[in-house]
Design a protein around this motif. Structure first.
Motif, PDB file in Angstrom:
ATOM      1  N   ASP A 187       0.863  -1.186   0.000  1.00 25.80           N
ATOM      2  CA  ASP A 187       0.000   0.000   0.000  1.00 25.80           C
ATOM      3  C   ASP A 187       0.900   1.237   0.000  1.00 25.80           C
ATOM      4  OD1 ASP A 187      -1.605   2.238   0.977  1.00 25.80           O
ATOM      5  OD2 ASP A 187      -3.138   0.723   1.391  1.00 25.80           O
ATOM      6  N   THR A 188       0.737   2.051  -1.008  1.00 22.79           N
ATOM      7  CA  THR A 188       1.628   3.216  -1.151  1.00 22.79           C
ATOM      8  C   THR A 188       1.440   4.236  -0.044  1.00 22.79           C
ATOM      9  OG1 THR A 188       0.020   4.268  -2.619  1.00 22.79           O
ATOM     10  CG2 THR A 188       1.764   2.940  -3.648  1.00 22.79           C
ATOM     11  N   GLN A 189       0.300   4.193   0.628  1.00 21.57           N
ATOM     12  CA  GLN A 189       0.053   5.154   1.697  1.00 21.57           C
ATOM     13  C   GLN A 189       0.598   4.653   3.036  1.00 21.57           C
ATOM     14  OE1 GLN A 189      -1.242   8.195   1.053  1.00 21.57           O
ATOM     15  NE2 GLN A 189      -1.251   7.564  -1.119  1.00 21.57           N
ATOM     16  N   THR A 190       0.261   3.390   3.358  1.00 21.93           N
ATOM     17  CA  THR A 190       0.618   2.855   4.684  1.00 21.93           C
ATOM     18  C   THR A 190       1.927   2.064   4.667  1.00 21.93           C
ATOM     19  OG1 THR A 190      -0.588   0.783   4.344  1.00 21.93           O
ATOM     20  CG2 THR A 190      -1.827   2.660   5.216  1.00 21.93           C
ATOM     21  N   GLN A 191       2.415   1.733   3.490  1.00 20.25           N
ATOM     22  CA  GLN A 191       3.605   0.888   3.332  1.00 20.25           C
ATOM     23  C   GLN A 191       3.377  -0.545   3.829  1.00 20.25           C
ATOM     24  OE1 GLN A 191       6.426   2.276   1.758  1.00 20.25           O
ATOM     25  NE2 GLN A 191       4.947   3.934   1.492  1.00 20.25           N
ATOM     26  N   GLN A 192       2.119  -0.873   4.160  1.00 20.74           N
ATOM     27  CA  GLN A 192       1.784  -2.212   4.619  1.00 20.74           C
ATOM     28  C   GLN A 192       1.376  -3.077   3.437  1.00 20.74           C
ATOM     29  OE1 GLN A 192       2.104  -3.073   7.949  1.00 20.74           O
ATOM     30  NE2 GLN A 192       3.034  -1.045   8.024  1.00 20.74           N
ATOM     31  N   CYS A 193       1.422  -4.418   3.654  1.00 23.79           N
ATOM     32  CA  CYS A 193       0.993  -5.354   2.609  1.00 23.79           C
ATOM     33  C   CYS A 193      -0.529  -5.414   2.580  1.00 23.79           C
ATOM     34  CB  CYS A 193       1.554  -6.746   2.889  1.00 23.79           C
ATOM     35  SG  CYS A 193       3.353  -6.856   2.782  1.00 23.79           S
ATOM     36  N   LYS A 194      -1.096  -5.416   1.368  1.00 22.73           N
ATOM     37  CA  LYS A 194      -2.536  -5.600   1.212  1.00 22.73           C
ATOM     38  C   LYS A 194      -2.787  -6.694   0.192  1.00 22.73           C
ATOM     39  CE  LYS A 194      -3.157  -2.052  -2.377  1.00 22.73           C
ATOM     40  NZ  LYS A 194      -3.890  -0.809  -2.742  1.00 22.73           N
ATOM     41  N   PRO A 195      -3.958  -7.385   0.284  1.00 22.61           N
ATOM     42  CA  PRO A 195      -4.228  -8.522  -0.591  1.00 22.61           C
ATOM     43  C   PRO A 195      -4.189  -8.122  -2.058  1.00 22.61           C
ATOM     44  CG  PRO A 195      -5.807  -8.436   1.200  1.00 22.61           C
ATOM     45  CD  PRO A 195      -5.060  -7.150   1.240  1.00 22.61           C
ATOM     46  N   LEU A 196      -3.642  -9.054  -2.865  1.00 23.98           N
ATOM     47  CA  LEU A 196      -3.625  -8.863  -4.317  1.00 23.98           C
ATOM     48  C   LEU A 196      -4.806  -9.596  -4.954  1.00 23.98           C
ATOM     49  CD1 LEU A 196      -2.043  -7.650  -6.699  1.00 23.98           C
ATOM     50  CD2 LEU A 196      -0.747  -9.792  -6.800  1.00 23.98           C
ATOM     51  N   PHE A 197      -5.095 -10.797  -4.394  1.00 23.98           N
ATOM     52  CA  PHE A 197      -6.233 -11.592  -4.876  1.00 23.98           C
ATOM     53  C   PHE A 197      -7.195 -11.777  -3.706  1.00 23.98           C
ATOM     54  CE2 PHE A 197      -2.559 -13.629  -7.246  1.00 23.98           C
ATOM     55  CZ  PHE A 197      -2.694 -12.815  -8.356  1.00 23.98           C
ATOM     56  N   ALA A 198      -8.485 -11.676  -3.981  1.00 26.27           N
ATOM     57  CA  ALA A 198      -9.498 -11.928  -2.961  1.00 26.27           C
ATOM     58  C   ALA A 198     -10.622 -12.718  -3.593  1.00 26.27           C
ATOM     59  CB  ALA A 198     -10.012 -10.626  -2.375  1.00 26.27           C
ATOM     60  N   ASN A 199     -10.988 -13.842  -2.944  1.00 28.83           N
ATOM     61  CA  ASN A 199     -12.039 -14.726  -3.446  1.00 28.83           C
ATOM     62  C   ASN A 199     -11.776 -15.128  -4.898  1.00 28.83           C
ATOM     63  OD1 ASN A 199     -13.590 -14.714  -1.018  1.00 28.83           O
ATOM     64  ND2 ASN A 199     -14.375 -12.683  -1.571  1.00 28.83           N
ATOM     65  N   GLN A 200     -10.519 -15.438  -5.157  1.00 27.45           N
ATOM     66  CA  GLN A 200     -10.147 -15.847  -6.518  1.00 27.45           C
ATOM     67  C   GLN A 200      -9.380 -17.168  -6.457  1.00 27.45           C
ATOM     68  OE1 GLN A 200      -8.407 -12.763  -9.068  1.00 27.45           O
ATOM     69  NE2 GLN A 200      -8.957 -11.216  -7.507  1.00 27.45           N
ATOM     70  N   THR A 201      -9.474 -17.910  -7.557  1.00 27.50           N
ATOM     71  CA  THR A 201      -8.705 -19.139  -7.706  1.00 27.50           C
ATOM     72  C   THR A 201      -7.687 -18.934  -8.815  1.00 27.50           C
ATOM     73  OG1 THR A 201     -10.537 -20.539  -6.959  1.00 27.50           O
ATOM     74  CG2 THR A 201      -8.786 -21.603  -8.221  1.00 27.50           C
ATOM     75  N   LYS A 202      -6.449 -19.214  -8.543  1.00 25.92           N
ATOM     76  CA  LYS A 202      -5.378 -19.020  -9.497  1.00 25.92           C
ATOM     77  C   LYS A 202      -4.605 -20.328  -9.676  1.00 25.92           C
ATOM     78  CE  LYS A 202      -6.092 -14.559  -9.873  1.00 25.92           C
ATOM     79  NZ  LYS A 202      -6.556 -13.938 -11.140  1.00 25.92           N
ATOM     80  N   THR A 203      -4.154 -20.556 -10.868  1.00 32.11           N
ATOM     81  CA  THR A 203      -3.297 -21.708 -11.144  1.00 32.11           C
ATOM     82  C   THR A 203      -1.852 -21.252 -11.031  1.00 32.11           C
ATOM     83  OG1 THR A 203      -4.932 -22.704 -12.617  1.00 32.11           O
ATOM     84  CG2 THR A 203      -2.655 -23.484 -12.794  1.00 32.11           C
TER      85      THR A 203
END
Length: 765
Positions: A187-203
């Motif tokens: 997160d460019t504001q908080t410098q914390q990690c935020k989810p990239l995928f949510a409720n998704q299925t990826k191979t």
């Protein structure tokens, strides 16, 4: 700081240093550019050896990490202090290192062996990691993704978007605890990690690689499972990549589990190509990657026999199946298996699948005595084991293991096992029973026997004598291991196999013999070729003692003047060997030997006399009882081969018997043989003047035979049967000078001979 400081390695001042005192450095002293240092001289300082450099305990240090990192989270870094070049053994002493990032101090880390630390770099981009000051002083090496790189290339890139997961260490063959796969962006504001995928299925493409050991004997697969619905599973060979559908929940977290059926350090990597739209309308493909190494450790260890004679479960040294495995302190073969997990409450790892990739430089092992139940544990010859298998081997064979005790035992871990950052508790081991173990050789401690005179102050030649009560010949038999240490358990109950459990089978010293040390006469068992006495066994302490033995000095035809005894009791090697054939030796490699009780009776005034019994003729009227004198004599001296016979006034022990004997020979030792004239009454002899006793004893060397009134004239030839030591070389037939004879005499009735010393006498009325 106000102090006196000692340092084994180098000293370098940096930062805001202010020291007033003294420094003793084993290495170099670098004050740098700082002037706040006030050092006093310390001449002839005695630090009790603390400043000795001593042996090098660290060969090098290692920084180990995987090649990817996120700027929004910490990166795990493994630090190891290595004793050898391949780092198969880690230092057991405390180490401290200065971790640097881009050539600046980042953290001071203290540890023993190895430790995990973390590096943050929220700015993103590439950083150079390294080590500056180290104690103990040693160089460092950098490993990225398990590969050695030059220290100038010890680079770690922190990306703003990517994968992150931390696979927990696991037990081989057991499905590991679940771990989370995060797909995050900063997160460019908080410098914390935020989810990239949510409720998704990826191979996602998952790769699997072996890191340690360097040589993989069993290239097992890693089974990876996606736990969120729908569950999916994939098996990945080492060095390959497999695709797996992974579902991310609303927080953008996927849950996975891994199962690796082998031991070692392995790496799991993940890669996914993520396409994002640009504000300008274009698209950019980001390659999300992450890898993490984890340790798969054995569930436990099993110690097993190799020899067919290796088990003695009965705990009875006389059990037919309790054969000898080895002697104490001598080598035997032991098999060590690193075991796969089977169940959480597993206590016996003997039937578990064996791990082939496990390596360890120093498994600590101890022994635990099984039998005797109250025995001591003893020590193992190899208490630190190097475990490393080759090819298709499933167990490590230790051919030179040994145990210092007697009995049976099990082997156990001596301490917790530290394996690649995982601790395996010492309780996680099982063992077969090893045994039976015997002593390597026996040691004998004898007492000082004391001979007992048979006739007061002396003993006749040929007369049996014994040993004083409480001072009979006795030995204590101890067991020793091959290194010369006493085997305590050998003294425990039936494990003291010098004493057979069955009384009828006990060692009776069948080859014992006697040896004269005076050079004057021969000594032997009085019952030779049989053996007198018996060996008695008693405990607390364990002792074998000879009770009731009766040796005797043999009389020669040539008379001997009195002499004092000095002799040996000799036990053969067989006499001092136990039921397993373990014999008495000076050491484990020396030949078997016998044991000798030396100088028995030496300087004890144990006098031996050459003796005989003399029976005199008797004369008297037929109307009176008749007395025949008898006496014992001994050779008091020998001059020019001529013996001087002297009344043995010390003899108050010799006995005689007047019971009628029908034995006309010389073998009988009791009774009176008579030859009655024709028509003569059955005249009996007595040992007292009252004619009531039929046996008697000499007093001061003299005695008498008494006959009743026969009322008839006649001559009675007599032979008094006596013990062999009172017989004499009388040579009655004239042609038997080398034969011992009983004393003989004649009793004359109806004839008055008078006294030999009276020339003439007459009767005065």
């Amino acid at each position: 700081m106000n102090a006196v400081v000692y340092v084994a390695g180098n000293v370098r001042f940096k930062g805001n240093a202010n020291l007033s005192g003294a420094i003793a450095a084993g290495g170099d002293l670098d004050p740098g550019d700082y002037n706040n240092i006030d050092l006093d001289a310390v001449d002839d300082a005695d630090f009790g050896g603390m400043c000795n450099n001593g042996p090098v305990v660290v060969d090098h240090y290692r920084l180990e990490f995987t090649s990817d990192a996120l700027s929004c989270s910490a990166k795990d870094i493994l630090l190891r202090a290595c004793v050898n070049a391949d780092c198969s053994t880690q230092a057991s002493v405390s180490s401290s290192v200065e971790l640097t990032k881009n050539d600046k101090t980042y953290a001071d880390v203290g540890f023993t062996g190895s430790t995990q630390t973390q590096v943050w770099h929220p700015d993103g981009g590439s950083v150079l990691l390294g080590l500056d000051a180290t104690a103990p002083s040693a160089p460092y090496r950098c490993y990225i993704d398990g590969a050695l790189v030059d220290n100038t290339q010890c680079l770690l890139n922190f990306a703003d978007t990517g994968f992150y997961f931390d696979v927990p260490d696991s037990t081989a063959c057991k499905t590991g605890s679940s771990f989370n796969l995060f797909a995050v962006t900063k997160d460019t504001q908080t410098q914390q990690c935020k989810p990239l995928f949510a409720n998704q299925t990826k191979t996602i493409s998952f790769g699997f690689d072996y890191l340690r050991p360097a040589t993989v004997n069993n290239p097992a697969q890693l089974t990876l499972k996606s736990l969120l619905s729908p569950t999916k599973t994939v098996a990945i060979d080492g060095g390959t990549v497999q695709a797996l559908e992974v579902h991310f929940n609303a927080e953008g977290v996927a849950s996975l589990s891994a199962n690796y059926p082998e031991a070692g350090v392995v790496k799991l990597s993940a890669e996914y190509q993520h396409t994002v739209s640009q504000p300008t309308g274009g698209k950019e493909t980001l390659v999300l990657t992450h890898s993490d190494s984890f340790t798969s450790a054995p569930a436990g260890f099993h110690f097993a026999n190799v020899s067919a004679n290796g088990r003695c479960d009965a705990g009875d040294p006389y059990d037919a199946g309790c054969k000898v495995l080895a002697a104490a302190g001598e080598p035997f073969s032991m098999q060590v298996t690193a075991a796969c997990w089977q169940s959480d409450d597993d206590k016996d790892f003997g039937d578990n699948k064996a791990l082939q990739n496990f390596e360890h430089g120093g498994l600590s092992v101890i022994s635990e005595v099984v039998q005797p139940e109250t025995g001591v544990n003893g020590i193992l010859g190899r208490d630190s084991l190097t475990f490393s298998l080759i090819g298709g081997a499933t167990a490590q064979i230790i051919d030179d293991q040994s145990w210092s005790e007697v009995g049976t035992m099990k082997v156990a871990l001596g301490s917790d096992v530290s394996y690649e950052g995982v601790t395996i508790p010492a309780s996680q081991s099982s063992s077969e029973v090893f045994g039976r173990f015997t002593p390597a050789y026996l040691g004998i401690t004898g007492n000082t026997p004391e001979a007992a005179q048979s006739c007061g102050a002396f003993t006749y030649l040929d007369q049996p004598f014994g040993f004083k009560t409480g001072a009979e010949p006795s030995i204590q038999v101890a067991g020793f291991d091959a290194q010369g240490r006493v085997t305590t358990n050998y003294q425990n109950g039936d494990w003291w196999r010098y004493k057979h459990r069955d009384e009828a089978e006990r060692n009776q010293w069948p080859e014992r013999s006697y040896q004269d040390s005076t050079g004057l006469a021969v000594i032997a068992d009085s019952q030779a070729p049989a053996l007198s006495g018996q060996v008695n066994y008693r405990g607390s302490p364990n002792v074998a003692e000879l009770i009731g033995a009766q040796p005797s000095y043999q009389r020669t035809q040539t008379p001997l003047a009195p002499f004092n005894a000095n002799f040996e009791l000799i036990l053969s090697a067989l006499d001092v060997s136990d039921e397993d054939g373990i014999c008495y030796r000076d050491s484990a490699t020396a030949p078997c030997r016998g044991f000798t009780f030396s100088d028995i009776a030496k300087d004890k005034a144990f006098e031996l006399r050459y003796g005989r019994l003399v029976l005199e003729n008797g004369y008297g009227p037929q109307s009176e009882s008749l007395r025949l004198p008898l006496r014992s004599e001994y050779v008091s001296s020998v001059t020019a081969g001529v013996p001087a016979w002297t009344l043995n006034g010390d003899d108050n022990c010799s006995v005689f018997n007047t019971q009628t004997s029908l034995d006309a020979g010389e073998t009988a030792t009791s009774g009176l043989y008579r030859v009655l004239p024709s028509g003569f009454p059955d005249l009996q002899a007595y040992s007292d003047s009252g004619l009531s006793l039929r046996s008697g004893a000499l007093v001061n060397g003299v005695g008498n035979l008494y006959f009743a009134i026969p009322n008839q004239a006649g001559e009675l030839p007599l032979k008094l049967h006596v013990e062999p030591w009172l017989k004499g070389y009388w040579n009655y037939p004239g042609d038997a000078a080398d034969t011992l004879f009983d004393p003989r005499a004649n009793a004359y009735f109806g004839t008055y001979r008078g006294h030999d010393k009276i020339i003439y006498w007459r009767e005065v009325k």
